[in-house]
Design an enzyme around this catalytic site. Structure first.
Site, short mmCIF file in Angstrom:
data_model
loop_
_atom_site.label_atom_id
_atom_site.label_comp_id
_atom_site.label_asym_id
_atom_site.label_seq_id
_atom_site.Cartn_x
_atom_site.Cartn_y
_atom_site.Cartn_z
N ARG A 189 0.88 14.87 13.10
CA ARG A 189 1.19 14.68 11.72
C ARG A 189 1.21 15.92 10.48
O ARG A 189 0.32 16.21 9.61
CB ARG A 189 0.42 13.78 10.75
CG ARG A 189 0.61 12.44 11.76
CD ARG A 189 -0.17 11.48 11.05
NE ARG A 189 0.54 10.65 9.94
CZ ARG A 189 0.18 9.60 9.14
NH1 ARG A 189 -1.11 9.33 9.30
NH2 ARG A 189 0.77 9.21 8.34
N LYS B 170 0.69 -1.23 0.16
CA LYS B 170 -0.02 0.05 -0.02
C LYS B 170 0.96 1.28 0.08
O LYS B 170 0.71 2.05 -0.72
CB LYS B 170 -0.83 0.13 1.26
CG LYS B 170 -1.60 1.19 1.38
CD LYS B 170 -2.45 1.32 2.66
CE LYS B 170 -1.79 1.87 4.05
NZ LYS B 170 -1.58 3.31 3.79
N ASN B 171 1.83 1.38 0.95
CA ASN B 171 2.66 2.63 1.12
C ASN B 171 3.47 2.79 -0.05
O ASN B 171 4.31 3.81 -0.27
CB ASN B 171 3.44 2.63 2.16
CG ASN B 171 2.41 2.74 3.29
OD1 ASN B 171 1.29 2.99 3.24
ND2 ASN B 171 2.88 2.60 4.67
N CYS C 229 -5.80 13.13 12.42
CA CYS C 229 -5.52 11.63 12.57
C CYS C 229 -5.44 11.21 13.78
O CYS C 229 -5.18 11.86 14.82
CB CYS C 229 -4.30 11.28 11.75
SG CYS C 229 -4.01 9.29 11.98
N ARG D 147 -8.90 -0.25 4.49
CA ARG D 147 -8.07 0.96 3.83
C ARG D 147 -6.60 0.37 3.53
O ARG D 147 -5.90 0.72 2.49
CB ARG D 147 -7.69 2.06 4.64
CG ARG D 147 -8.98 2.87 4.91
CD ARG D 147 -8.66 4.14 5.70
NE ARG D 147 -7.59 4.72 5.12
CZ ARG D 147 -6.50 4.99 5.92
NH1 ARG D 147 -6.47 4.44 7.13
NH2 ARG D 147 -5.09 5.49 5.37
N ASP E 250 4.49 1.15 12.08
CA ASP E 250 3.30 0.46 11.53
C ASP E 250 3.11 -1.03 12.01
O ASP E 250 2.00 -1.71 11.71
CB ASP E 250 3.24 0.48 10.09
CG ASP E 250 3.04 1.95 9.45
OD1 ASP E 250 2.78 2.70 10.06
OD2 ASP E 250 2.97 1.95 8.23
C1 UD1 Z 1 4.27 7.06 6.19
C2 UD1 Z 1 3.45 5.77 6.12
C3 UD1 Z 1 2.55 5.48 7.39
C4 UD1 Z 1 4.03 5.37 8.45
C5 UD1 Z 1 4.89 6.53 8.51
C6 UD1 Z 1 6.14 6.30 9.27
C7 UD1 Z 1 2.53 5.94 3.90
C8 UD1 Z 1 1.23 6.19 2.96
N1 UD1 Z 1 2.26 5.84 5.02
O1 UD1 Z 1 3.51 7.97 6.77
O2 UD1 Z 1 2.13 4.40 7.37
O3 UD1 Z 1 3.51 5.12 9.56
O4 UD1 Z 1 5.32 6.71 6.97
O5 UD1 Z 1 6.81 5.05 9.08
O6 UD1 Z 1 3.56 5.86 3.30
N2 UD1 Z 1 6.50 14.93 10.14
C9 UD1 Z 1 6.67 16.16 10.61
N3 UD1 Z 1 6.47 17.12 9.48
C10 UD1 Z 1 6.13 16.59 8.36
C11 UD1 Z 1 6.08 15.42 7.91
C12 UD1 Z 1 6.09 14.36 8.75
O7 UD1 Z 1 6.89 16.53 11.66
O8 UD1 Z 1 6.16 17.57 7.31
C13 UD1 Z 1 6.51 13.86 11.42
C14 UD1 Z 1 5.25 13.42 11.49
O9 UD1 Z 1 4.37 13.98 12.53
C15 UD1 Z 1 5.39 12.04 12.34
C16 UD1 Z 1 6.87 11.67 11.48
O10 UD1 Z 1 7.31 12.99 11.14
O11 UD1 Z 1 5.78 12.20 13.78
C17 UD1 Z 1 6.87 10.71 10.52
O12 UD1 Z 1 6.02 11.08 9.55
P1 UD1 Z 1 6.16 10.70 8.25
O13 UD1 Z 1 7.27 9.80 8.09
O14 UD1 Z 1 6.00 11.78 7.39
O15 UD1 Z 1 4.93 9.68 8.04
P2 UD1 Z 1 4.03 9.78 6.69
O16 UD1 Z 1 4.57 9.89 5.33
O17 UD1 Z 1 3.02 10.27 6.90
#
Ligand code: UD1
Length: 447
Positions: free
Chosen positions: A121, A22-23, A116, A396, A304
């Site tokens: 996030r 999925k990811n 969420c 999902r 995850d």
């Molecule tokens: C992706 C995965 C999700 C997984 C996560 C961490 C997908 C579709 N989803 O989510 O299943 O749990 O990686 O492995 O691939 N953060 C910030 N600022 C930002 C972006 C992120 O502070 O602009 C923080 C988030 O709040 C969180 C951390 O970084 O605490 C990790 O988030 P991120 O790696 O971005 O996760 P996703 O890409 O949303």
């Protein structure tokens, strides 16, 4: 509205094939918008999230035809530059269209992805990256607007190795003028899959899977055929499901390297996992032992898999401590495990799990995707009947979860929850296929 009724206590036995990730597929679908010609994506899982992102790119002008695991995407000549709120709000990964929109059209307007259950996030790292590539960003009142005449390569250092920010910046940078470096990039296998797809379209991306990704901008990309990597989180979920029930299962279509942190923790708990030609085989353990684990970005233990591992540790011998370092609010499953007899103490970012407590069936509800899967595992391990509600979360991200578990001997059925009326009776026409919602995703469910 639907729930899974599980009668626990049956050791899982047999072979299960893992679906495409999925990811990995969600960013690849967004990246298909960067090309001038169509792409075919193979081993695409039939998931609510995949349907949501396909609907979103169709609203942007693309055509998406999905049939038996093959998804053909025809990008439009000109992309719409505004993404409809109703699709962006329901899945955080929708935000990944911003990079391609900006790269191709020089402007993009999007709603902020919904709130969420697992943490705040933010998207600051995505926006910082676009700004460094030369975009003007206006951000407020629930929307983001980005504009740039022509993106230009730059050196970008991420404060945290965010998966989504790395993917979004990478997609914007492949068509930018000049060279881009992303430092402290996420190293997840899904980033490597995206980079491989982009390179096969004609991009020049080096270093994906390491902390430094180097991108040389190219003037255009062409569509191609790409096979999605197997889903390491689905695979990990089945490994832990086998371990929870004391079963022996061969998990096929996996890349063992991607599962190293999960296999290591299972080994520490006393669960043998061996690599074979066709996959990974989990053997029953004589004694399931408690372990301590800290979630980390890849190659650390994946956040995850945290709820699923917690389900297993509830029944282990001895105490365990799980520390969640990636998301600040990812323990909502704890109260549901407690309904099943688990004893867990929360202290800041850690959960202390008291072992040697047999689980019993209960009525529980999924708070997010992986929490839902974890409750299913707890139900398989518990004595008596467990009913897991809010299946929209599970649908999902797990393709045919109950069918796969049934084929391993689990006693599990999908039912209309007691006292509920099917939606298709209330609103004809919004259900498709196996009772999955097509047009009305819920807000804020994007894990
Ligand atoms: C992706 C995965 C999700 C997984 C996560 C961490 C997908 C579709 N989803 O989510 O299943 O749990 O990686 O492995 O691939 N953060 C910030 N600022 C930002 C972006 C992120 O502070 O602009 C923080 C988030 O709040 C969180 C951390 O970084 O605490 C990790 O988030 P991120 O790696 O971005 O996760 P996703 O890409 O949303």
């Amino acid at each position: 509205m639907y729930e899974l009724a599980i009668t626990g206590g049956q050791p899982l036995q047999g072979t299960v094939r893992i679906s495409g990730a999925k990811n990995a597929v969600l960013p690849v679908i967004c990246a298909a918008l960067l090309a001038k010609t169509p792409s075919v994506i193979e081993d695409v899982p039939d998931l609510a999230d995949v349907r949501t992102i396909c609907t979103l790119i169709e609203h942007l002008g693309a055509q998406a035809d999905f049939c038996e695991g093959r998804l053909r995407i025809v990008p439009p000549r000109k992309l719409q530059t505004e993404a409809p709120y109703q699709w962006v709000r329901c899945m955080r990964a929708s935000f990944l269209v911003l990079g391609p929109m900006l790269a191709r059209e020089g402007k993009a307007k999007l709603s902020l992805p919904g709130g969420c259950a697992i943490g705040s996030r933010p998207i600051d790292l995505h926006l910082k990256g676009f700004h460094m590539l030369g975009a003007d960003i206006n951000y407020g009142y629930g929307t983001v607007e980005a504009k740039a005449r022509k993106l230009a390569g730059n050196s970008i250092h991420l404060d945290f190795p965010s998966v989504g920010a790395t993917e979004n910046i990478l997609m914007a940078a492949v068509l930018a003028k000049g060279n881009t470096t992303i430092e402290n990039a996420a190293e997840e296998p899904e980033i490597v899959d995206l980079a491989n797809y982009l390179n096969s379209m004609g991009a020049c991306v080096r270093g994906a899977g390491t902390k430094v990704i180097r991108i040389q901008g190219v003037p255009e990309l062409n569509g191609t055929t790409h096979r999605i990597i197997p889903d390491r989180i689905e695979a990990g979920t089945f490994l832990v499901a086998a371990a929870c029930t004391g079963g022996e299962v061969l998990v096929s279509n996996v890349i063992a390297e991607h599962l190293k942190p999960v296999i290591a923790k299972l080994g520490e708990s006393g669960v043998p996992v061996l690599e074979e030609k066709d996959g990974l085989r989990v053997y029953p353990t004589r004694l399931l032992k408690g372990v301590d684990v800290k979630t980390m970005p890849y190659p650390g233990f994946p956040t995850d898999m945290q709820p699923q591992l917690m389900a297993m540790l509830c029944t282990a011998s001895g105490n365990s401590i799980i520390t969640e370092t990636v998301f600040e609010n990812r323990f909502q499953h704890v109260s549901q495990f407690e309904k099943m007899g688990a004893r867990i103490k929360l202290s800041g970012r850690s959960a202390i799990i008291e072992g040697d407590r047999p689980l019993h069936g209960a009525l529980v509800k999924a708070s997010d995707l992986r929490a839902g899967a974890a409750l299913v595992l707890a139900g398989l391990a518990a004595q008596g009947e467990t009913r897991v509600g809010r299946l929209n979360h599970i649908d999902r991200g797990y393709e045919h979860l109950e069918d796969k578990l049934k084929s391993l001997g689990a006693r599990i059925t999908r039912k209309i929850a007691a006292g509920e009326m099917p939606h298709h009776i209330i609103h004809p026409g919004i259900y498709i296929g196996q009772d999955r919602l097509k047009d009305q995703p819920e807000e804020g469910n994007y894990k």
